[in-house]
Design an enzyme around this catalytic site. Structure first.
Site, mmCIF file in Angstrom:
data_model
loop_
_atom_site.group_PDB
_atom_site.id
_atom_site.type_symbol
_atom_site.label_atom_id
_atom_site.label_comp_id
_atom_site.label_asym_id
_atom_site.label_seq_id
_atom_site.Cartn_x
_atom_site.Cartn_y
_atom_site.Cartn_z
ATOM 1 C CE1 TYR A 111 57.912 -19.893 -72.856
ATOM 2 C CE2 TYR A 111 58.566 -21.256 -70.982
ATOM 3 C CZ TYR A 111 58.817 -20.766 -72.244
ATOM 4 O OH TYR A 111 59.953 -21.136 -72.906
ATOM 5 C CB SER A 142 61.134 -24.784 -73.004
ATOM 6 O OG SER A 142 61.462 -24.663 -71.655
ATOM 7 C CE LYS A 162 58.372 -22.056 -76.054
ATOM 8 N NZ LYS A 162 58.743 -21.618 -77.395
#
Ligand code: UFG
Length: 336
Positions: free
Chosen positions: A148, A124, A152
């Site tokens: 979060y 992302s 990643k």
């Protein structure tokens, strides 16, 4: 070529399954169905008129996961399965580390063990943090500002280490910008539980009457109209980026990283205007405080994906609004 798709029932996963099947790939889907439902996969089958195996499995359970490798001949993996709420990750970081990191470790260990060394990883633009420099290139500084995003980035780092240790792997890291919209049929789209965090599902819920008004998070950003600018991308274009990546990986090895975005930025107010024009529905809104952690402007330089993968987004912001609205209406009519 047989592709294992983790998180294949989810928003981006289900659209990618359609693109893969239409491109002639065979697929096997794993999902734990905590944030998705089987219906989307039934609709994938209906749209493509193709069958595939579905495993109701949590990647955290390595023994269960191993059965998939034992029972199938797998050539490549596309790894979507991930928890994805930024806000939730701040409150429950361990849940995010457990699910996203441990799940990925189990998957990669089994891939190594069963000699499946082609992987597309769903990353992302969050790995760029609140970068000031746009358009963002793949070699921009990586910095994350929430758990979060850190999951990643940690997985990306793991993949770089794995490739360094064993260059018979072929790994493609795709950094998505802001996927919105839905399949043109209106049969698959994003299922949002409770109050949506993201802009487009919130707008469509206001449009359908589920929410009174949109709250715009800040109008004092240094942008043309003061609202935040993002690179919105049609989910079907994003899905196609995965097919293009696999096509390239068929006969090449290496670790490659690509931005998938349109390269164009739209402000929140512009999105509202386009949505109203595309659908004829008025979106009432109110300006509120900035949302913590949001950046002013974020859009991709997608030229590397064009050059290497021959991928570029084809659908425009008008199409994205029309398709998102069709999906919301169908969802509300309980057809999907
Ligand atoms: N916004 C509002 N009101 C809302 C929701 C959003 O004004 O109710 C604004 C935000 O402030 C931002 C823009 O709309 O300016 C887009 O916000 P989204 O929440 O839709 O998307 P973000 O860019 O904040 O985040 C998304 C994904 C993240 C991912 C990030 C990386 O949700 O998971 O893109 O690019 F990490």
């Amino acid at each position: 070529m047989s592709v294992l798709v983790t998180g294949g029932a989810g928003y981006i996963g289900s659209h990618t399954c359609v693109e893969l099947l239409e491109a002639g790939y065979d697929i096997i889907v794993i999902d734990h169905f905590q944030q998705s439902n089987i219906q989307s996969l039934n609709h994938v089958k209906q749209l493509t008129n193709k069958e595939f195996k579905i495993y109701h499995i949590d990647l955290i359970n390595k023994d269960h996961l191993e059965t998939v490798f034992l029972e199938n001949s797998i050539d490549a993996v596309i790894h979507f399965a991930s928890l994805k709420s930024v806000g939730e990750s701040v409150h429950f970081p361990l849940k995010y580390y457990q699910n996203n990191i441990v799940g990925t470790l189990n998957l990669i260990a089994l891939m190594q063990q069963y000699h499946v060394k082609k992987l597309v990883f769903s990353s992302s633009a969050t790995v760029y943090g609140n970068t000031q420099e746009v358009p963002i290139k793949e070699n921009a500084v990586l910095q994350t500002i929430n758990p979060y995003g850190r999951t990643k980035l940690i997985i990306e780092e793991m993949l770089r280490d794995i490739y360094t240790s064993d260059n018979s792997w072929s790994i493609t890291i795709l950094r998505y910008f802001n996927p919105i919209g839905a399949h043109e049929s209106g049969l698959i789209g994003e299922h949002t539980d409770g109050i949506p965090n993201n802009l487009m599902p919130y707008i469509t819920q206001v449009a359908i009457g589920k929410r009174k008004e949109l709250r715009i998070f800040g109008s004092d950003y240094p942008t043309k109209d003061g609202t935040g600018i993002r690179d919105y991308l049609h989910v079907m274009d994003l899905a196609n980026g995965h097919v293009k990546s696999l096509n390239k990986m068929k006969d090449s090895k290496g670790l490659f990283t690509y931005n998938l975005g349109t390269g164009k930025g739209y402000s929140v107010l512009e999105i509202i205007q386009v949505f109203e024009k595309a659908t004829g529905v008025n979106i009432p809104y109110r300006i509120v405080e900035r949302r913590h952690g949001d950046s002013a402007v974020c859009y991709a330089d997608p030229s590397k994906a064009l050059k290497d993968l021959e991928w570029a987004a084809k659908r425009d912001i008008f199409d994205m609004c029309v398709d998102a609205w069709r999906w919301e209406k169908n969802l509300n009519a309980s057809k999907v």
